[in-house]
Design a protein around this motif. Structure first.
Motif, PDB file in Angstrom:
ATOM      1  N   ALA A 184       0.846  -1.245  -0.035  1.00  0.00           N
ATOM      2  CA  ALA A 184       0.091  -0.174  -0.049  1.00  0.00           C
ATOM      3  C   ALA A 184       0.975   1.228  -0.160  1.00  0.00           C
ATOM      4  N   ALA A 185       1.866   1.090   0.711  1.00  0.00           N
ATOM      5  CA  ALA A 185       2.824   2.504   0.832  1.00  0.00           C
ATOM      6  C   ALA A 185       3.492   2.577  -0.394  1.00  0.00           C
ATOM      7  N   SER A 186       3.974   1.484  -0.840  1.00  0.00           N
ATOM      8  CA  SER A 186       4.706   1.716  -2.256  1.00  0.00           C
ATOM      9  C   SER A 186       4.045   2.124  -3.180  1.00  0.00           C
ATOM     10  N   SER A 187       2.624   1.540  -3.323  1.00  0.00           N
ATOM     11  CA  SER A 187       1.673   2.300  -4.576  1.00  0.00           C
ATOM     12  C   SER A 187       1.446   3.647  -4.246  1.00  0.00           C
ATOM     13  N   THR A 188       0.981   4.148  -3.121  1.00  0.00           N
ATOM     14  CA  THR A 188       0.606   5.267  -2.747  1.00  0.00           C
ATOM     15  C   THR A 188       1.813   6.062  -3.035  1.00  0.00           C
ATOM     16  N   LEU A 189       3.082   5.934  -2.599  1.00  0.00           N
ATOM     17  CA  LEU A 189       3.998   6.828  -2.411  1.00  0.00           C
ATOM     18  C   LEU A 189       5.007   6.612  -4.064  1.00  0.00           C
ATOM     19  N   ASN A 190       4.787   5.698  -4.591  1.00  0.00           N
ATOM     20  CA  ASN A 190       5.417   5.439  -5.942  1.00  0.00           C
ATOM     21  C   ASN A 190       6.924   5.286  -5.512  1.00  0.00           C
ATOM     22  N   ILE A 191       7.084   4.426  -4.683  1.00  0.00           N
ATOM     23  CA  ILE A 191       8.775   4.018  -3.916  1.00  0.00           C
ATOM     24  C   ILE A 191       8.536   2.821  -4.131  1.00  0.00           C
ATOM     25  N   PRO A 192       9.936   2.067  -4.509  1.00  0.00           N
ATOM     26  CA  PRO A 192       9.961   0.689  -4.673  1.00  0.00           C
ATOM     27  C   PRO A 192       9.716  -0.133  -3.380  1.00  0.00           C
ATOM     28  N   VAL A 193       8.990  -1.278  -3.133  1.00  0.00           N
ATOM     29  CA  VAL A 193       8.955  -2.060  -2.119  1.00  0.00           C
ATOM     30  C   VAL A 193      10.159  -2.277  -1.308  1.00  0.00           C
ATOM     31  N   GLN A 194      11.169  -2.622  -1.927  1.00  0.00           N
ATOM     32  CA  GLN A 194      12.414  -2.822  -1.396  1.00  0.00           C
ATOM     33  C   GLN A 194      13.114  -1.755  -0.459  1.00  0.00           C
ATOM     34  N   ALA A 195      12.516  -0.406  -0.642  1.00  0.00           N
ATOM     35  CA  ALA A 195      12.957   0.649   0.102  1.00  0.00           C
ATOM     36  C   ALA A 195      12.287   0.564   1.414  1.00  0.00           C
ATOM     37  N   PHE A 196      11.281  -0.145   1.697  1.00  0.00           N
ATOM     38  CA  PHE A 196      10.515   0.058   3.029  1.00  0.00           C
ATOM     39  C   PHE A 196      11.083  -0.913   4.141  1.00  0.00           C
ATOM     40  N   THR A 197      11.146  -0.509   5.256  1.00  0.00           N
ATOM     41  CA  THR A 197      11.278  -1.475   6.493  1.00  0.00           C
ATOM     42  C   THR A 197       9.720  -1.223   7.180  1.00  0.00           C
ATOM     43  N   VAL A 198       9.557  -2.342   7.835  1.00  0.00           N
ATOM     44  CA  VAL A 198       8.091  -2.372   8.652  1.00  0.00           C
ATOM     45  C   VAL A 198       8.636  -2.948  10.102  1.00  0.00           C
ATOM     46  N   LEU A 199       8.213  -2.099  11.035  1.00  0.00           N
ATOM     47  CA  LEU A 199       8.563  -2.488  12.441  1.00  0.00           C
ATOM     48  C   LEU A 199       7.283  -2.813  12.819  1.00  0.00           C
ATOM     49  N   ILE A 200       6.949  -4.237  13.589  1.00  0.00           N
ATOM     50  CA  ILE A 200       5.638  -4.304  14.335  1.00  0.00           C
ATOM     51  C   ILE A 200       6.156  -4.455  15.586  1.00  0.00           C
ATOM     52  N   ARG A 201       5.541  -3.779  16.610  1.00  0.00           N
ATOM     53  CA  ARG A 201       5.727  -3.577  18.078  1.00  0.00           C
ATOM     54  C   ARG A 201       4.422  -4.409  18.605  1.00  0.00           C
ATOM     55  N   GLU A 202       4.571  -5.776  19.272  1.00  0.00           N
ATOM     56  CA  GLU A 202       3.566  -6.352  19.792  1.00  0.00           C
ATOM     57  C   GLU A 202       3.453  -6.125  21.311  1.00  0.00           C
ATOM     58  N   ASN A 203       2.185  -5.975  21.614  1.00  0.00           N
ATOM     59  CA  ASN A 203       1.903  -5.601  23.163  1.00  0.00           C
ATOM     60  C   ASN A 203       1.079  -6.665  23.636  1.00  0.00           C
ATOM     61  N   SER A 204       1.147  -6.966  24.790  1.00  0.00           N
ATOM     62  CA  SER A 204       0.092  -7.730  25.443  1.00  0.00           C
ATOM     63  C   SER A 204      -1.078  -7.128  25.579  1.00  0.00           C
ATOM     64  N   MET A 205      -2.366  -7.904  25.589  1.00  0.00           N
ATOM     65  CA  MET A 205      -3.879  -7.177  25.609  1.00  0.00           C
ATOM     66  C   MET A 205      -3.705  -6.482  27.114  1.00  0.00           C
TER      67      MET A 205
END
Length: 62
Positions: A26-47
């Protein structure tokens, strides 16, 4: 290098992979930047560590 960060409850490895792909695409399509440029960080939290409406999510999702 664009970084996408998200705080979420715990999830399976498969759900994390799906989320990473969907956010990146979604970010690649919206920003017209290659997918290889993105880093995704997921921070998991206990409920127990997330609240909504003054109550922990662990109580709301019993």
């Amino acid at each position: 290098m664009p970084v996408i960060q998200i705080d979420a409850g715990t999830m399976s490895r498969e759900k994390k992979a799906e989320l990473i792909k969907n956010l990146t695409d979604a970010a690649s399509s919206t920003l017209n930047i290659p997918v290889q440029a993105f880093t995704v960080l997921i921070r998991e939290n206990s409920m127990d560590n997330i609240g909504s409406g003054g109550k922990p999510l662990s109580e709301l999702h019993k």
